[in-house]
Design an enzyme around this catalytic site. Sequence first.
Site, PDB file in Angstrom:
ATOM      1  N   LYS A 183      77.981 -50.461  67.094  1.00 23.59           N
ATOM      2  CA  LYS A 183      78.226 -51.700  67.822  1.00 23.59           C
ATOM      3  C   LYS A 183      78.283 -52.870  66.840  1.00 23.59           C
ATOM      4  O   LYS A 183      77.279 -53.240  66.240  1.00 23.59           O
ATOM      5  CB  LYS A 183      77.126 -51.974  68.841  1.00 23.59           C
ATOM      6  CG  LYS A 183      77.531 -53.103  69.781  1.00 23.59           C
ATOM      7  CD  LYS A 183      76.369 -53.735  70.511  1.00 23.59           C
ATOM      8  CE  LYS A 183      75.673 -54.788  69.729  1.00 23.59           C
ATOM      9  NZ  LYS A 183      76.480 -55.964  69.399  1.00 23.59           N
ATOM     10  N   GLU A 257      67.155 -53.044  58.558  1.00 21.33           N
ATOM     11  CA  GLU A 257      67.486 -53.970  57.457  1.00 21.33           C
ATOM     12  C   GLU A 257      67.448 -55.358  58.058  1.00 21.33           C
ATOM     13  O   GLU A 257      68.338 -55.726  58.826  1.00 21.33           O
ATOM     14  CB  GLU A 257      68.903 -53.692  56.933  1.00 21.33           C
ATOM     15  CG  GLU A 257      69.109 -52.297  56.383  1.00 21.33           C
ATOM     16  CD  GLU A 257      68.654 -52.168  54.952  1.00 21.33           C
ATOM     17  OE1 GLU A 257      68.189 -53.162  54.365  1.00 21.33           O
ATOM     18  OE2 GLU A 257      68.734 -51.057  54.422  1.00 21.33           O
ATOM     19  N   CYS A 291      71.559 -62.004  54.069  1.00 22.24           N
ATOM     20  CA  CYS A 291      70.147 -61.690  54.229  1.00 22.24           C
ATOM     21  C   CYS A 291      69.383 -61.812  52.916  1.00 22.24           C
ATOM     22  O   CYS A 291      68.230 -62.205  52.892  1.00 22.24           O
ATOM     23  CB  CYS A 291      70.007 -60.280  54.777  1.00 22.24           C
ATOM     24  SG  CYS A 291      70.985 -59.107  53.846  1.00 22.24           S
ATOM     25  N   GLU A 388      63.947 -68.172  57.480  1.00 20.87           N
ATOM     26  CA  GLU A 388      65.324 -67.912  57.081  1.00 20.87           C
ATOM     27  C   GLU A 388      66.245 -68.904  57.805  1.00 20.87           C
ATOM     28  O   GLU A 388      66.270 -68.946  59.029  1.00 20.87           O
ATOM     29  CB  GLU A 388      65.684 -66.481  57.486  1.00 20.87           C
ATOM     30  CG  GLU A 388      67.024 -66.039  56.978  1.00 20.87           C
ATOM     31  CD  GLU A 388      67.325 -64.595  57.357  1.00 20.87           C
ATOM     32  OE1 GLU A 388      67.051 -64.202  58.505  1.00 20.87           O
ATOM     33  OE2 GLU A 388      67.845 -63.868  56.502  1.00 20.87           O
TER      34      GLU A 388
HETATM   35  P1  NAD Z   1      70.754 -60.432  65.518  1.00 25.66           P
HETATM   36  O1  NAD Z   1      69.506 -59.656  65.326  1.00 25.66           O
HETATM   37  O2  NAD Z   1      70.770 -61.496  66.534  1.00 25.66           O
HETATM   38  O3  NAD Z   1      71.959 -59.454  65.887  1.00 25.66           O
HETATM   39  C1  NAD Z   1      72.275 -58.322  65.125  1.00 25.66           C
HETATM   40  C2  NAD Z   1      72.927 -57.288  66.015  1.00 25.66           C
HETATM   41  O4  NAD Z   1      71.972 -56.841  66.977  1.00 25.66           O
HETATM   42  C3  NAD Z   1      74.115 -57.804  66.814  1.00 25.66           C
HETATM   43  O5  NAD Z   1      75.071 -56.777  66.876  1.00 25.66           O
HETATM   44  C4  NAD Z   1      73.515 -58.067  68.179  1.00 25.66           C
HETATM   45  O6  NAD Z   1      74.452 -58.003  69.231  1.00 25.66           O
HETATM   46  C5  NAD Z   1      72.502 -56.949  68.285  1.00 25.66           C
HETATM   47  N1  NAD Z   1      71.381 -57.208  69.191  1.00 25.66           N
HETATM   48  C6  NAD Z   1      70.896 -58.398  69.627  1.00 25.66           C
HETATM   49  N2  NAD Z   1      69.841 -58.204  70.433  1.00 25.66           N
HETATM   50  C7  NAD Z   1      69.648 -56.859  70.521  1.00 25.66           C
HETATM   51  C8  NAD Z   1      68.693 -56.033  71.181  1.00 25.66           C
HETATM   52  N3  NAD Z   1      67.723 -56.543  71.923  1.00 25.66           N
HETATM   53  N4  NAD Z   1      68.783 -54.692  71.020  1.00 25.66           N
HETATM   54  C9  NAD Z   1      69.734 -54.145  70.242  1.00 25.66           C
HETATM   55  N5  NAD Z   1      70.670 -54.881  69.598  1.00 25.66           N
HETATM   56  C10 NAD Z   1      70.626 -56.226  69.722  1.00 25.66           C
HETATM   57  O7  NAD Z   1      71.123 -60.965  64.080  1.00 25.66           O
HETATM   58  P2  NAD Z   1      72.400 -61.816  63.655  1.00 25.66           P
HETATM   59  O8  NAD Z   1      72.131 -63.230  63.992  1.00 25.66           O
HETATM   60  O9  NAD Z   1      73.638 -61.188  64.125  1.00 25.66           O
HETATM   61  O10 NAD Z   1      72.402 -61.585  62.068  1.00 25.66           O
HETATM   62  C11 NAD Z   1      71.670 -62.339  61.227  1.00 25.66           C
HETATM   63  C12 NAD Z   1      70.416 -61.626  60.779  1.00 25.66           C
HETATM   64  O11 NAD Z   1      70.744 -60.369  60.180  1.00 25.66           O
HETATM   65  C13 NAD Z   1      69.694 -62.391  59.724  1.00 25.66           C
HETATM   66  O12 NAD Z   1      68.325 -62.446  60.014  1.00 25.66           O
HETATM   67  C14 NAD Z   1      69.938 -61.586  58.452  1.00 25.66           C
HETATM   68  O13 NAD Z   1      68.978 -61.743  57.477  1.00 25.66           O
HETATM   69  C15 NAD Z   1      70.030 -60.217  58.960  1.00 25.66           C
HETATM   70  N6  NAD Z   1      70.762 -59.361  58.018  1.00 25.66           N
HETATM   71  C16 NAD Z   1      70.060 -58.450  57.279  1.00 25.66           C
HETATM   72  C17 NAD Z   1      70.722 -57.636  56.350  1.00 25.66           C
HETATM   73  C18 NAD Z   1      69.961 -56.639  55.537  1.00 25.66           C
HETATM   74  O14 NAD Z   1      70.572 -55.737  54.982  1.00 25.66           O
HETATM   75  N7  NAD Z   1      68.650 -56.728  55.439  1.00 25.66           N
HETATM   76  C19 NAD Z   1      72.095 -57.748  56.186  1.00 25.66           C
HETATM   77  C20 NAD Z   1      72.795 -58.683  56.954  1.00 25.66           C
HETATM   78  C21 NAD Z   1      72.097 -59.481  57.871  1.00 25.66           C
END
Ligand code: NAD
Length: 481
Positions: A183, A257, A291, A388
């Site tokens: 997804k 991650e 991230c 962050e």
């Molecule tokens: P997010 O957690 O809001 O969303 C990430 C994904 O999870 C999206 O596809 C979203 O639709 C889905 N999601 C949201 N709520 C959910 C739930 N309850 N259950 C299952 N899936 C759900 O994060 P974001 O705003 O899209 O991305 C930014 C974050 O991602 C930042 O905190 C960043 O640091 C992190 N990130 C980490 C890495 C890494 O490798 N550590 C890499 C890229 C981004």
Amino acid sequence: MPFDYAPAPESRSVVDIKASYGLFIGGEFTDATDGTPFKTISPSSEEVLAEVSEAGPSDVDRAVKAARQAFTGVWSRLGPAERGKYLYRIARIVQERARELAVLESLDNGKPIRESRDVDVPTAAAHFFYYAGWADKLDYAGLGSAPRPLGVAGQIIPWNFPLLMLAWKIAPALATGNTVVLKPAETTPLTALLFAEICQQADLPPGVVNIITGAGDTGQALVEHPDVDKIAFTGSTEVGKAIARTIAGTRKKVTLELGGKAANIVFDDAPIDQAVEGIVNGIFFNQGHVCCAGSRLLVQESVYDEVLDSLRRRLRTLRLGDPLDKNTDIGAINSAAQLARIRELSDIGEAEGAQRWSPPCELPEHGFWFPPTLFTGVSQSSRIAQEEIFGPVLSVLTFRTPDEAVAKANNTPYGLSAGVWTEKGSLILWMASRLRAGVVWANTFNRFDPTSPFGGYKESGFGREGGRQGLAGYVKDRRDV
Ligand code: NAD
């Protein structure tokens, strides 16, 4: 002031964006049965790019069933070298369609074409090439003899590197013999849907890769589905914790991650010009939507003025604007919601007493934009030093001794990455052994390579992606039946 460049826009005629997209299940695009379609927009102009389906629980169920059928019927029976052939084929098609993927990524995400063209897409192809090579060598990966796949992997990715995160997830899962339901994030689904076409073009057996679109509810339905064997999640720490709670007590495996608040540490013997380039790359690459971004700069006090003067001078030369212009350094913020969060935390930084500075910078009228921003006089307890921001905002702190640098660098709930700038190799090693960060870069920053494992400590999550270690999250433990 930088001199004016003539506009150098990349043509968008290379991509064919459809008016609407279905879900990719069992090798075909199908209509969603129970979700409400939503629109994906270009964050640099707010133009609607396409309508996308929302997968509801019954669609998630169909996708998981298709993945299960492909796992038991085809993929787990295929010889490892055959699996490798498909991955090589996908890697080559990603390369062949690189320009199309790069333009689409910049349109849907807002990142500069220079980055999607030179970093995101080539690194995504490199991951498929790399894991294609592992497919028939798993016996030598240090995972025991004849490691067995888990089955069906549910994979959920964020919006900051849509195609690259897809590659990080799908390539090792397929190489080890799993099938997947992936997804993408709701604001950036288009390159994943183009990747679905690439799977068709590669004649990948139907159901090995399934792509379902939707937001948090769709993700949650995937996490909760009883026939999913593993969840691989990249995203925010908050959602990661919720997933861990949901999965606790089930047989599902999970890798997370999550977020980061990396320290980029500059010692007084560092080559300052190079360090300034590394600082800029560390926090302004991809608008700071990274991230592992170097969002906290720790400068040794004796070179503070010199580093800050150079940094301000360099920031005046950054070009912000049209992501499709080849001269653009800083593109659009991915969404209105993310822009609101960056504004809110920056206002909090000012209210907490830090000094805010941005170079003179004209922001486009439409779309979501935030200028490159520095905060000086930041205290360790300040929210902009702890949380962050996920935007082009750098918090600057100082230190006097290596011990103090380590203590300050480790003083956050996160532990994803760090950078060290010094000419002393012994100091690099001393620091690297004390920094609680999954990745420590020395005299460089934000370098990614498929052979190198990536992942976090503490609230940055657990499990590793990339490298030989990235295979481990997709095979059974020896004790598993
Ligand atoms: P997010 O957690 O809001 O969303 C990430 C994904 O999870 C999206 O596809 C979203 O639709 C889905 N999601 C949201 N709520 C959910 C739930 N309850 N259950 C299952 N899936 C759900 O994060 P974001 O705003 O899209 O991305 C930014 C974050 O991602 C930042 O905190 C960043 O640091 C992190 N990130 C980490 C890495 C890494 O490798 N550590 C890499 C890229 C981004």
